[in-house]
Design an enzyme around this catalytic site. Structure first.
Site, PDB file in Angstrom:
ATOM      1  CE  LYS A 140      -3.480   2.467   2.606  1.00  0.00           C
ATOM      2  NZ  LYS A 140      -4.574   2.387   3.532  1.00  0.00           N
ATOM      3  CG  HIS A 285     -14.283 -26.448 -37.909  1.00  0.00           C
ATOM      4  ND1 HIS A 285     -13.151 -25.708 -37.695  1.00  0.00           N
ATOM      5  CD2 HIS A 285     -14.447 -26.683 -39.205  1.00  0.00           C
ATOM      6  CE1 HIS A 285     -12.491 -25.489 -38.953  1.00  0.00           C
ATOM      7  NE2 HIS A 285     -13.518 -25.920 -39.896  1.00  0.00           N
TER       8      HIS A 285
END
Length: 524
Positions: A140, A285
């Site tokens: 932080k 496919h």
């Protein structure tokens, strides 16, 4: 604010890879080092000057080390904004010294719970509390604090400090801070996953699912060149699955996004025949365009290929047996994108590798049967159980006057295994444990039936004496009558239509045997 000089470092690592050498050089750069427990001992035993964290806190480590860094003099030293006069004044007033660097990695929670027979108590003890807290405080305040979680970053940080008189750049501190929050996010997710399943408490479908994705492979692009893409390992309540866990690429150019979809389709279908007679699956496919079983692998290949002699070009082929030379020579006669086999017999790879673009894969282990599958939409994520169920022969419900023969039953079961791997609406014709006609992905089941019959006629396959499978019920008798006209003798379908009686009557009128599975296999 200018880059801060690193004067004090807090070091507490579970993984001690490289930590002694790193801290020795920090010390040579004038950095004062504070440490805890085993890390402190390792440093001192190696002659690196380091002091106990208790010298900062004025408080001993207590409760078996559960409480040692959760203290205002630690987190105040990490979180103080250095150019905020009020923060500096409060730090002075409370005897808090700034901490400029944190070197922390966390208790090995994931490695611990992955061990066979690990107890709940051992798992809980490996939940790190102080480590994530320090990391988050340091990250932080990345404007002032350098935070390291990975030994791979030690050399670059030291190089930067040497070249800048003991400082790191803002860009480096931001990069390292990002790594902190990625680490703590994964860590917390792993704990949540474990606790969700602890002591049998996991529900069938949890209200909250924790999923971790980590990029494993780069894809050149997605389904189309204008779409970016990647392949990610998946970690959820069922564990971690990666491409490398199940497959090894032995040869060929890099795999594409579409290749991955086809590999999943081919390997998923060939898994249905694991341990059975030699079987070959041809995928195009994501849809099977030919599947067959036979006494030998080469016979199975010829039968599968005969279903559709055009679609296999550029297709994906999977085998449930080691690929032998005779079959390899037959397959080598056409262009294929990918071959998948559990192994390759002597000399086969030398033959197949002559085509440099063809990918050759080894499937190293069986795919997981259960678990969850995830599909994204623009508005959220769909989650469902994987469709791994299959009916046994004794579970079939014969609904017609005529019982299927043993030969028909064998073909019906073969067809049903394949049926669930074909896009809906599915109509599949099978004869002698080989596909004769595949109708896939049509808006109308009648259209799928027409396509399957047309494909069979294109390659001169006679449907008389075949069986037909439908992934969902026949809503009207017309679909079944079309199959009867083609010469079908037996039908397998889920049943469940409000017109089932009408369909059964049509089957009886045409002397067809029909079985209901009570299970639908839609695949969208």
């Amino acid at each position: 604010m200018s880059d801060p000089l690193i004067k004090r470092a807090l070091v507490s690592v579970s993984d001690k890879t490289g930590i002694v050498d790193f801290c020795r050089e920090l010390s040579s750069l004038g950095v004062e080092i504070f440490s805890t427990g085993g890390t402190l001992k390792a440093l001192q035993d190696s002659g690196v000057k380091a002091a106990s964290i208790s010298e900062i806190t004025g408080f001993p480590e207590i409760m078996d080390g559960r409480v040692k860094t959760l203290h205002p003099k630690i987190h105040g030293g990490l979180l103080a904004v250095r150019d905020n006069a009020a923060h500096v004044a409060e730090a002075v007033e409370n005897g808090i010294g700034f901490i400029d660097m944190v070197v922390v990695n966390l208790y090995p929670f994931e490695a611990t719970v992955a061990k066979p027979g690990v107890s709940f108590e051992d798992a809980i003890e490996n939940i790190d509390i102080g480590g994530p807290s320090m990391l988050r405080s340091a990250a932080k305040n990345n404007e002032s604090v350098t935070v390291l979680t990975d030994s791979a970053d030690y050399p670059s940080v030291l190089a930067e400090m040497r070249s800048s008189g003991g400082r790191t750049t803002r860009a480096t501190r931001l990069r390292l801070a990002r790594q902190v929050f990625q680490l703590t996010s994964r860590y917390d997710s792993a704990i949540a996953r474990y606790l969700t399943g602890a002591e049998g408490s996991a529900p069938a479908a949890a209200e909250t699912m924790m999923v971790k994705l980590e990029r494993e492979l780069d894809m050149r692009y997605g389904e189309n060149p204008h779409q970016s893409a990647g392949f990610y390992t998946l970690t959820d309540a069922e564990g971690t699955r990666s491409f490398g866990d199940y497959f090894e690429k032995l040869h060929g150019k890099e795999l594409s996004y579409n290749n991955m979809l086809d590999i999943a389709a081919a390997s998923g279908l060939v898994e249905e025949f694991r341990g059975e007679d030699p079987s070959v699956v041809i995928i195009k496919h994501t849809n099977p365009c030919g599947v067959a079983q036979a006494p030998t692998l080469v016979e199975a290949w010829h039968s599968a290929f005969a279903t559709d002699t055009q679609a296999p070009f550029g297709g994906i082929i999977a085998f449930n047996r080691p690929l032998d030379m005779e079959t390899a020579q037959a397959v080598n006669g056409i262009f294929t994108e990918i071959l998948i086999a559990p192994s390759y017999e002597e000399g086969v790879l030398d033959l197949l590798m002559k085509k440099k673009d063809r990918r050759l894969l080894v499937q190293k282990q069986a795919l997981p049967k259960g678990g969850w599958e995830f599909k994204s939409t623009p508005f959220g994520m769909l989650v469902q159980e994987r469709d791994s169920k299959i009916v046994a022969r004794e579970e079939l419900n014969v609904v017609t006057k005529r019982q299927p023969t043993e030969e028909e039953l064998g073909d019906l079961m073969f067809a049903w295994k394949i049926c669930k791997h074909i896009k809906s609406n599915t109509i599949l014709y099978v004869k002698n444990r080989r596909t004769y006609g595949v109708g896939a992905g049509q808006m109308s089941r009648v259209d799928s039936s027409k396509i399957a019959r047309w494909k069979a006629s294109e390659v001169n396959l006679d449907l008389h004496g075949s069986v037909v499978a439908s992934d969902a019920f026949f809503p009207f008798a017309d679909g079944l009558l079309a199959a009867a006209e083609a010469g079908v003798t037996a039908v397998i379908q889920p049943g469940g239509s409000i017109r089932d009686n009408e369909v059964i009557e049509a089957a009886d009128a045409n002397n067809l045997a029909m079985v209901f599975t009570g299970m639908r296999h839609f695949k969208h």
